[in-house]
Design a protein around this motif. Structure first.
Motif, PDB file in Angstrom:
ATOM      1  N   ALA A  80       0.782  -1.018   0.023  1.00 21.46           N
ATOM      2  CA  ALA A  80      -0.084   0.049   0.031  1.00 21.46           C
ATOM      3  C   ALA A  80       0.774   1.327  -0.007  1.00 21.46           C
ATOM      4  O   ALA A  80       2.023   1.317   0.541  1.00 21.46           O
ATOM      5  CB  ALA A  80      -1.123  -0.009   1.194  1.00 21.46           C
ATOM      6  N   ILE A  81       0.405   2.339  -0.536  1.00 24.28           N
ATOM      7  CA  ILE A  81       0.749   3.409  -0.471  1.00 24.28           C
ATOM      8  C   ILE A  81       0.149   4.631   0.536  1.00 24.28           C
ATOM      9  O   ILE A  81      -1.045   4.853   0.054  1.00 24.28           O
ATOM     10  CB  ILE A  81       1.059   4.244  -1.996  1.00 24.28           C
ATOM     11  N   TRP A  82       0.852   5.175   1.401  1.00 24.61           N
ATOM     12  CA  TRP A  82       0.252   5.819   2.166  1.00 24.61           C
ATOM     13  C   TRP A  82       0.359   7.370   2.096  1.00 24.61           C
ATOM     14  O   TRP A  82       1.284   7.862   1.666  1.00 24.61           O
ATOM     15  CB  TRP A  82       0.896   5.682   3.646  1.00 24.61           C
ATOM     16  N   PHE A  83      -0.849   8.018   2.388  1.00 22.18           N
ATOM     17  CA  PHE A  83      -0.770   9.565   2.108  1.00 22.18           C
ATOM     18  C   PHE A  83      -1.078  10.153   3.430  1.00 22.18           C
ATOM     19  O   PHE A  83      -2.055   9.984   4.037  1.00 22.18           O
ATOM     20  CB  PHE A  83      -1.869   9.987   1.311  1.00 22.18           C
ATOM     21  N   THR A  84      -0.204  10.733   3.929  1.00 22.22           N
ATOM     22  CA  THR A  84      -0.153  11.388   5.577  1.00 22.22           C
ATOM     23  C   THR A  84       0.189  12.875   5.783  1.00 22.22           C
ATOM     24  O   THR A  84       0.139  13.427   6.665  1.00 22.22           O
ATOM     25  CB  THR A  84       0.939  10.554   6.013  1.00 22.22           C
ATOM     26  N   PHE A 115      -4.961  10.910   7.616  1.00 20.73           N
ATOM     27  CA  PHE A 115      -4.728  12.374   8.003  1.00 20.73           C
ATOM     28  C   PHE A 115      -5.756  12.955   8.672  1.00 20.73           C
ATOM     29  O   PHE A 115      -6.032  14.066   8.891  1.00 20.73           O
ATOM     30  CB  PHE A 115      -4.907  12.944   6.437  1.00 20.73           C
ATOM     31  N   VAL A 116      -6.664  11.918   9.391  1.00 22.33           N
ATOM     32  CA  VAL A 116      -7.724  12.406  10.364  1.00 22.33           C
ATOM     33  C   VAL A 116      -7.279  13.146  11.583  1.00 22.33           C
ATOM     34  O   VAL A 116      -6.038  12.846  11.858  1.00 22.33           O
ATOM     35  CB  VAL A 116      -8.511  11.307  10.804  1.00 22.33           C
ATOM     36  N   PRO A 117      -7.884  14.292  11.950  1.00 18.13           N
ATOM     37  CA  PRO A 117      -7.354  14.766  13.183  1.00 18.13           C
ATOM     38  C   PRO A 117      -7.325  14.011  14.252  1.00 18.13           C
ATOM     39  O   PRO A 117      -7.892  13.124  14.533  1.00 18.13           O
ATOM     40  CB  PRO A 117      -8.583  16.004  13.533  1.00 18.13           C
ATOM     41  N   TYR A 118      -6.089  14.271  15.214  1.00 15.84           N
ATOM     42  CA  TYR A 118      -5.837  13.650  16.312  1.00 15.84           C
ATOM     43  C   TYR A 118      -5.288  12.192  16.131  1.00 15.84           C
ATOM     44  O   TYR A 118      -5.699  11.276  16.794  1.00 15.84           O
ATOM     45  CB  TYR A 118      -6.901  13.733  17.432  1.00 15.84           C
ATOM     46  N   ARG A 119      -5.007  11.862  14.850  1.00 13.50           N
ATOM     47  CA  ARG A 119      -4.545  10.437  14.468  1.00 13.50           C
ATOM     48  C   ARG A 119      -3.711  10.059  15.495  1.00 13.50           C
ATOM     49  O   ARG A 119      -2.761  10.671  16.096  1.00 13.50           O
ATOM     50  CB  ARG A 119      -4.148  10.244  13.222  1.00 13.50           C
ATOM     51  N   ASP A 120      -3.873   8.478  15.843  1.00 12.42           N
ATOM     52  CA  ASP A 120      -2.945   7.804  16.676  1.00 12.42           C
ATOM     53  C   ASP A 120      -3.183   8.328  18.096  1.00 12.42           C
ATOM     54  O   ASP A 120      -2.052   8.151  18.837  1.00 12.42           O
ATOM     55  CB  ASP A 120      -1.576   7.778  16.315  1.00 12.42           C
ATOM     56  N   CYS A 121      -4.072   9.015  18.484  1.00 12.07           N
ATOM     57  CA  CYS A 121      -4.172   9.635  19.656  1.00 12.07           C
ATOM     58  C   CYS A 121      -2.981  10.673  20.123  1.00 12.07           C
ATOM     59  O   CYS A 121      -2.478  10.722  21.253  1.00 12.07           O
ATOM     60  CB  CYS A 121      -4.312   8.563  20.786  1.00 12.07           C
ATOM     61  N   SER A 122      -2.427  11.429  19.023  1.00 12.20           N
ATOM     62  CA  SER A 122      -1.230  12.085  19.159  1.00 12.20           C
ATOM     63  C   SER A 122      -0.002  11.459  19.760  1.00 12.20           C
ATOM     64  O   SER A 122       0.617  11.803  20.658  1.00 12.20           O
ATOM     65  CB  SER A 122      -1.617  13.332  19.898  1.00 12.20           C
ATOM     66  N   GLN A 123       0.128   9.991  19.535  1.00  9.05           N
ATOM     67  CA  GLN A 123       1.070   9.313  19.703  1.00  9.05           C
ATOM     68  C   GLN A 123       2.273   9.211  18.827  1.00  9.05           C
ATOM     69  O   GLN A 123       2.791  10.293  18.305  1.00  9.05           O
ATOM     70  CB  GLN A 123       0.650   7.739  20.313  1.00  9.05           C
ATOM     71  N   SER A 125       2.606   8.246  15.851  1.00  9.19           N
ATOM     72  CA  SER A 125       2.051   8.674  14.429  1.00  9.19           C
ATOM     73  C   SER A 125       1.300   9.972  14.611  1.00  9.19           C
ATOM     74  O   SER A 125       0.341  10.164  13.824  1.00  9.19           O
ATOM     75  CB  SER A 125       1.560   7.796  13.794  1.00  9.19           C
ATOM     76  N   ALA A 126       1.537  10.879  15.555  1.00 11.09           N
ATOM     77  CA  ALA A 126       0.865  12.005  15.680  1.00 11.09           C
ATOM     78  C   ALA A 126       0.919  13.026  14.443  1.00 11.09           C
ATOM     79  O   ALA A 126       1.745  12.937  13.736  1.00 11.09           O
ATOM     80  CB  ALA A 126       1.391  12.892  16.779  1.00 11.09           C
ATOM     81  N   GLY A 127      -0.355  13.599  14.173  1.00  9.36           N
ATOM     82  CA  GLY A 127      -0.217  14.449  13.019  1.00  9.36           C
ATOM     83  C   GLY A 127      -1.865  14.500  12.634  1.00  9.36           C
ATOM     84  O   GLY A 127      -2.471  14.451  13.491  1.00  9.36           O
ATOM     85  N   GLY A 128      -1.931  14.606  11.308  1.00  7.97           N
ATOM     86  CA  GLY A 128      -3.198  14.657  10.622  1.00  7.97           C
ATOM     87  C   GLY A 128      -3.570  16.274  10.505  1.00  7.97           C
ATOM     88  O   GLY A 128      -2.968  17.258  10.874  1.00  7.97           O
ATOM     89  N   ALA A 129      -4.783  16.217   9.894  1.00  7.73           N
ATOM     90  CA  ALA A 129      -5.506  17.738   9.710  1.00  7.73           C
ATOM     91  C   ALA A 129      -5.666  18.472  11.142  1.00  7.73           C
ATOM     92  O   ALA A 129      -5.696  17.870  12.186  1.00  7.73           O
ATOM     93  CB  ALA A 129      -6.834  17.464   9.045  1.00  7.73           C
ATOM     94  N   SER A 131      -8.115  20.518  11.639  1.00  3.44           N
ATOM     95  CA  SER A 131      -9.625  20.906  11.866  1.00  3.44           C
ATOM     96  C   SER A 131     -10.374  19.975  10.915  1.00  3.44           C
ATOM     97  O   SER A 131     -10.000  19.216   9.941  1.00  3.44           O
ATOM     98  CB  SER A 131      -9.958  22.386  11.437  1.00  3.44           C
ATOM     99  N   GLU A 132     -11.631  19.852  11.223  1.00  7.40           N
ATOM    100  CA  GLU A 132     -12.398  18.881  10.263  1.00  7.40           C
ATOM    101  C   GLU A 132     -12.569  19.474   9.048  1.00  7.40           C
ATOM    102  O   GLU A 132     -12.734  18.819   7.940  1.00  7.40           O
ATOM    103  CB  GLU A 132     -13.883  18.970  11.078  1.00  7.40           C
ATOM    104  N   GLN A 133     -12.674  21.004   8.723  1.00  7.66           N
ATOM    105  CA  GLN A 133     -12.704  21.408   7.398  1.00  7.66           C
ATOM    106  C   GLN A 133     -11.420  21.025   6.638  1.00  7.66           C
ATOM    107  O   GLN A 133     -11.787  20.749   5.408  1.00  7.66           O
ATOM    108  CB  GLN A 133     -13.022  22.859   7.580  1.00  7.66           C
ATOM    109  N   GLU A 134     -10.195  21.102   7.250  1.00  3.94           N
ATOM    110  CA  GLU A 134      -9.239  20.717   6.554  1.00  3.94           C
ATOM    111  C   GLU A 134      -9.126  19.392   6.037  1.00  3.94           C
ATOM    112  O   GLU A 134      -8.778  18.942   5.062  1.00  3.94           O
ATOM    113  CB  GLU A 134      -7.946  20.992   7.313  1.00  3.94           C
ATOM    114  N   TYR A 135      -9.756  18.590   6.805  1.00  9.61           N
ATOM    115  CA  TYR A 135      -9.834  17.106   6.584  1.00  9.61           C
ATOM    116  C   TYR A 135     -10.817  16.891   5.360  1.00  9.61           C
ATOM    117  O   TYR A 135     -10.542  16.169   4.492  1.00  9.61           O
ATOM    118  CB  TYR A 135     -10.098  16.387   7.592  1.00  9.61           C
ATOM    119  N   ARG A 136     -11.961  17.678   5.488  1.00  6.08           N
ATOM    120  CA  ARG A 136     -12.652  17.408   4.314  1.00  6.08           C
ATOM    121  C   ARG A 136     -12.246  17.783   3.004  1.00  6.08           C
ATOM    122  O   ARG A 136     -12.490  17.223   2.019  1.00  6.08           O
ATOM    123  CB  ARG A 136     -14.168  18.131   4.723  1.00  6.08           C
ATOM    124  N   GLU A 137     -11.645  18.719   2.946  1.00  3.77           N
ATOM    125  CA  GLU A 137     -10.928  19.378   1.673  1.00  3.77           C
ATOM    126  C   GLU A 137      -9.712  18.619   1.311  1.00  3.77           C
ATOM    127  O   GLU A 137      -9.815  18.106   0.060  1.00  3.77           O
ATOM    128  CB  GLU A 137     -10.198  20.738   1.944  1.00  3.77           C
TER     129      GLU A 137
END
Length: 381
Positions: A80-84, A115-123, A125-129, A131-137
């Motif tokens: 698989a190819i990951w987009f993060t 790329f979901v907000p608060y991914r990995d419970c900020s451990q 692999s912390a990161g992600g969008a 805001s919800e709006q940034e994730y939707r876009e």
């Protein structure tokens, strides 16, 4: 005969026994038959220039011929190819480039949206969008990059199994972030399913993680936690093509098939029989339901050749455990009715995080790649 050999010989029989549990039963309600799962002849995309192929070339140049041959065998397998990372336009372009490269080879890419907000419970692999709006876009751009070409998408590893409401996850307030997470996953399903040939699977953890039913977490102040079936339903699994198990984990394939079959049967009971909770495991195992009425799933077999790890003091069973092995090769010919594909979702040789000797999460780690290849079950050669 060693334990590994006994396990390898027992595995096909175990899988066959689990497959029989699905059975053909007398059910009348319509199931998720409108979804079109990857055909058994699907050829998944193999990157021409991967970490494994570059490592093989480097080792061959150093005279490490045996190690180079193992890495060459790994490099021949589709992963698989990951987009993060952030940037809607950037993800649109990168996804489009991968999809087009796969199309030129008449192959189907496996893509991971992470790329979901608060991914990995900020451990690790912390990161992600942010805001919800940034994730939707971002996810809209991801879907646009696929268009109407063929692709398999794994939606947000741990996105449903590891939420901000977990008792040890100090992110909140839960009454805001949990509904947000479900909105984000639902939006991802709808955006991706607009692609006529996109197959979408919601990540659902693994067989030793979340319970099927809701439960009391039992950490101090009682906190009611959603079981995985409710999480999948609230995440929009009925509009997806199914769910994914074992992403970045090590559980045996037979255990995953048994667990996934129970999840699928419970989803059937919830959506077609009016059940409000799952029955016991024994009752689920005895239930006969035709596979066409049930939700399908895919399995990450990239690191489960030796099964899960029993940790010693100060170790974990999920973060860079030693002496694991590559598992079943990626294929859509699983011979298990509910399992659409064995996939290498976690890229072999990429670290889980800075734990048990590993580099940062996602970074190439040649020693781990060689360890996985050496302990592969079935063997690479």
């Amino acid at each position: 005969m060693d334990k590994g050999a006994r396990r390898r010989r027992a595995l096909p029989a175990a899988l066959a026994a689990v497959a029989l549990l699905i059975g053909g039963g007398g059910v009348a309600a319509a199931g998720p038959g409108h979804h079109h799962h990857p055909s058994r002849g699907t050829s998944f995309y193999v990157e021409p220039d991967s970490n494994a192929s570059r490592q093989a070339a480097a080792w061959r140049a150093e005279g490490r011929v045996a190690d180079a041959e193992l890495m060459e065998a790994v490099a021949k397998q589709p992963t698989a190819i990951w987009f993060t990372t952030a940037g809607a336009e950037q993800v649109r372009t990168r996804v489009r480039d991968v999809v087009r490269a796969a199309k030129r080879k008449n192959q189907v890419p496996v893509l991971v949206a992470y790329f979901v907000p608060y991914r990995d419970c900020s451990q690790w692999s912390a990161g992600g969008a942010l805001s919800e709006q940034e994730y939707r876009e971002w996810i809209d751009a991801f879907a646009a990059g696929i268009g109407d070409d063929k692709a398999v998408v794994i939606v947000e590893p741990d996105g449903l199994a590891l939420m901000t409401s977990e008792p040890w996850c100090a992110i909140g307030p839960d009454e805001e972030l949990v509904p947000q997470r479900f909105r984000e996953i639902n939006h991802a399903v709808d955006a991706l399913k607009r692609g006529r040939r996109t197959k979408v699977y919601l990540d659902a953890g693994h067989s030793a993680w979340q319970a099927l039913n809701d439960y009391d977490a039992g950490y101090g102040e009682p906190r009611q936690q959603l079981g995985i079936v409710n999480r999948l339903l609230r995440g929009g699994v009925t509009r997806a093509d199914g769910f994914a198990l074992n992403t970045s984990n090590y559980r045996y394939t037979a255990d995953l098939v048994q667990y996934g079959t129970r999840v699928s049967k419970c989803l059937y009971l919830r959506t077609h029989r009016g059940a409000t909770a799952c029955p016991t495991d024994a009752e689920l195992d005895a239930l006969r339901v035709h596979e066409r009425k049930m939700t399908h799933f895919v399995l990450d077999t990239s690191r489960n050749g030796q099964g899960h790890y029993t940790p010693g003091e100060g170790e974990t069973d999920w973060c860079n455990p030693p002496d694991r092995g590559l598992g079943e090769r990626p294929t859509a010919r699983t011979r298990i009715p509910l399992v659409d594909a064995f996939l290498w979702i976690k890229r072999p040789g990429e670290s889980d995080g800075e734990c048990q000797g590993g580099p940062p999460a996602g970074q190439w780690w040649p020693e781990q790649a060689l360890d996985l290849a050496t302990h592969a079950t079935p063997p690479l050669r």
